[in-house]
Scaffold this active site. Structure first.
Site, short mmCIF file in Angstrom:
data_model
loop_
_atom_site.label_atom_id
_atom_site.label_comp_id
_atom_site.label_asym_id
_atom_site.label_seq_id
_atom_site.Cartn_x
_atom_site.Cartn_y
_atom_site.Cartn_z
N LYS A 191 35.57 25.54 -32.09
CA LYS A 191 35.46 24.74 -32.95
C LYS A 191 36.11 23.66 -33.55
O LYS A 191 35.94 22.45 -33.94
CB LYS A 191 34.92 25.83 -34.35
CG LYS A 191 33.23 26.38 -34.11
CD LYS A 191 33.64 27.25 -35.80
CE LYS A 191 32.51 29.03 -35.48
NZ LYS A 191 32.35 29.36 -36.83
N ASP B 13 88.63 41.08 -3.55
CA ASP B 13 89.99 41.52 -4.53
C ASP B 13 89.97 42.45 -5.36
O ASP B 13 88.87 43.08 -6.37
CB ASP B 13 91.19 40.21 -5.52
CG ASP B 13 91.20 38.87 -4.67
OD1 ASP B 13 91.45 39.01 -3.44
OD2 ASP B 13 91.74 37.76 -5.38
N LYS C 47 95.98 41.65 -3.87
CA LYS C 47 97.15 42.12 -3.89
C LYS C 47 97.53 42.71 -5.42
O LYS C 47 97.26 41.78 -6.83
CB LYS C 47 97.63 40.27 -3.69
CG LYS C 47 97.57 40.06 -2.77
CD LYS C 47 97.99 37.87 -2.58
CE LYS C 47 97.53 37.72 -1.42
NZ LYS C 47 96.08 37.28 -1.48
N GLY D 63 88.53 38.11 -8.45
CA GLY D 63 87.94 37.76 -10.37
C GLY D 63 88.47 37.16 -10.79
O GLY D 63 88.99 35.69 -10.41
N ALA E 113 89.09 34.05 -16.34
CA ALA E 113 89.77 35.36 -17.14
C ALA E 113 90.20 35.24 -18.62
O ALA E 113 89.50 35.37 -19.10
CB ALA E 113 90.77 35.80 -16.12
N MET F 215 99.36 35.83 -15.16
CA MET F 215 100.05 37.28 -14.54
C MET F 215 101.76 36.80 -14.90
O MET F 215 102.11 36.46 -14.68
CB MET F 215 100.92 36.30 -12.90
CG MET F 215 99.26 36.35 -12.20
SD MET F 215 99.08 35.87 -10.77
CE MET F 215 99.01 34.52 -11.10
#
Length: 471
Positions: free
Chosen positions: A43, A247, A269, A300, A331, A382
């Protein structure tokens, strides 16, 4: 089987859609994508369908349905909320042996629309025969994540090369080996990166050399820890790998995503643990890839931010090994986001600097005057072991002693730990921190308590402990 799975060619074939609302529009979009000649009975037409009709891309056949409208169509779809009309359409289609689909009424469907993963010319169709649409949707989402967008282009190029491959390799077994290597090797990588001419050259070289398998190295960023932050491309690489060198910083949850039969080698490491020197890692990467293996180097965070990814790819380049890079959430970004610390904020920090905390014994090697500027964020990787030296140098070069700091350990994981304090408290905070940990120094660290959204019980306990010890 409740339904026979078929892929129908409806290009230039007439299809009737009864209904002009939103549901009808979705069906029309799918039909047009498949090349059908769409006719509408309704319609009124909603805006999108009306626009298509005005552009002569569909035909508004009539406002009322008549059974004879089905005489010249290939299939019919009833997409109205009028049950009586839908029943009429269904019965008229059945009498004329036309395939019919009444939307949301399985009993009145001689065909159904599956859930589709479109990588044309590759198409994956999923259906539960109407039993569990939500389950099918979830399966489709998983496939969408696993199947690269380049799959269609890969199939298109492969189709172009099939005659040449068949002529060169008349044995079916040899062709199968050829295509398996192509779809999992350098050819697939070249297509995925949009280098189509190079991809075809790779096929030509592979065809000339025969079935000799070509190895490659894929550098993959695993993200900061939470497996949900691994990229889709990273997941695809892990599922295709023959060998994965990883790692210590890669979380167990991400390692679980590696293909079950892939070989896993730890080359991490970490202080107090057996460590693999970088030259040995480079040697293993090249040696394994030279054997024709697809080698994933899993790191990582992001492999190009304090990850020595550049050194590993230089070794691959020197050895003539093909390689590619899949970036990851670094990170700094992941830890800050899960801690509720914006790395930049127009009221507090106009720049952010990433540095490594492996300072030289003489304290040289870093531009402390630049690093000590106010209104910038320092993210130190670190840095826990040298937190005292870092704090002392920054204060010496002008950073205020009360500058907010945060130490984030096990970032983005359930055991995430956040220690808050001031710059002159950084050494004492670091003594309480678990490792691996990230240091964030700057005014934005003071926003952590207001913007924290991801927390665990260990967060609360550690925060309370740090406040007590520093009181």
């Amino acid at each position: 089987m409740d339904y026979l799975p078929l892929f129908a060619d409806i290009r230039q074939r007439p299809v009737l859609v009864v209904g002009g609302g939103e549901v009808a529009a979705r069906k029309v979009a799918l039909l047009k994508k498949a090349g059908a000649v769409v006719k509408i009975v309704a319609k009124a037409l909603q805006a999108e369908l009306l626009d298509l009709e005005q552009k002569n891309e569909i035909e508004w056949l009539a406002q009322s349905f008549l059974p004879e409208q089905l005489d010249d169509v290939f299939l019919v779809i009833a997409a109205t909320d009028n049950k009586v009309l839908n029943q009429t359409v269904y019965e008229a289609a059945e009498q004329r042996h036309r395939l019919v689909n009444v939307v949301d009424d399985q009993a009145k469907c001689s065909f159904i629309f599956p859930s589709i993963v479109d990588r044309s010319p590759v198409t994956v169709a999923l259906s539960s025969s109407g039993a569990s649409p939500v389950l099918v949707r979830m399966l489709r989402e998983k496939l969408e994540a696993l199947l690269p967008q380049s799959l269609g282009k890969m199939a298109e190029i492969a189709g172009k090369w099939r005659p040449a491959v068949k002529e060169k390799l008349p044995q079916i077994k040899d062709r199968r080996v050829f295509w398996e290597e192509a779809f999992q090797g350098v050819f697939a990588q070249k297509v995925g990166s949009g280098h189509f001419e190079e991809a075809e050259k790779t096929l030509a070289d592979q065809l000339e050399k025969g079935a000799e398998k070509q190895g490659e190295i894929i550098l993959v960023g695993a993200g900061p820890g939470d497996a949900g932050l691994l990229t889709l491309r990273g997941l695809q690489a892990l599922q295709q790998a023959d060998v994965v060198l990883y790692d210590y910083l890669v979380s167990p949850a991400v390692l679980e995503m590696i293909r079950r039969d892939a070989r896993k080698i730890c080359v991490g490491k970490r202080a107090g643990h057996h460590s693999v020197v970088q030259d040995e890692t480079n040697r293993q990467l090249v040696a394994l890839a030279s054997q024709g293996k697809k080698v994933v180097r899993l790191k990582g965070g992001d492999p190009f931010i304090f990850g020595r990814g550049g050194e590993e790819l230089q070794a691959a380049r020197e050895a003539g090994i093909a390689f590619q890079v899949v970036p990851g959430i670094t990170a700094a970004s992941g830890a800050a986001a899960y801690a509720g610390i914006p790395l930049t904020h127009r009221d507090y920090s106009q720049s952010v600097v990433f540095i490594t905390g492996h300072c030289r014994q003489d304290g040289k090697g870093l531009d402390w005057a630049t690093l000590a500027r106010p209104h910038q964020t320092l993210v130190i990787y670190m840095g826990v072991m040298n937190a005292g030296k870092i704090s002392e140098a920054l204060i010496q070069y002008g950073r205020k002693a009360d500058t907010p700091v945060a130490i984030i350990a096990h970032a983005t994981k359930p055991e995430q730990q956040i220690l808050n304090g001031r710059l002159d408290q950084l050494e004492n905070l670091a003594k309480q921190a678990e490792t691996p940990a990230l240091l964030i120094i700057g005014e934005v660290s003071g926003l952590q308590s207001d913007l924290a959204w991801f927390s665990s019980q260990s967060d609360k306990e550690d925060r309370q402990s740090s406040l007590i010890n520093l009181a």
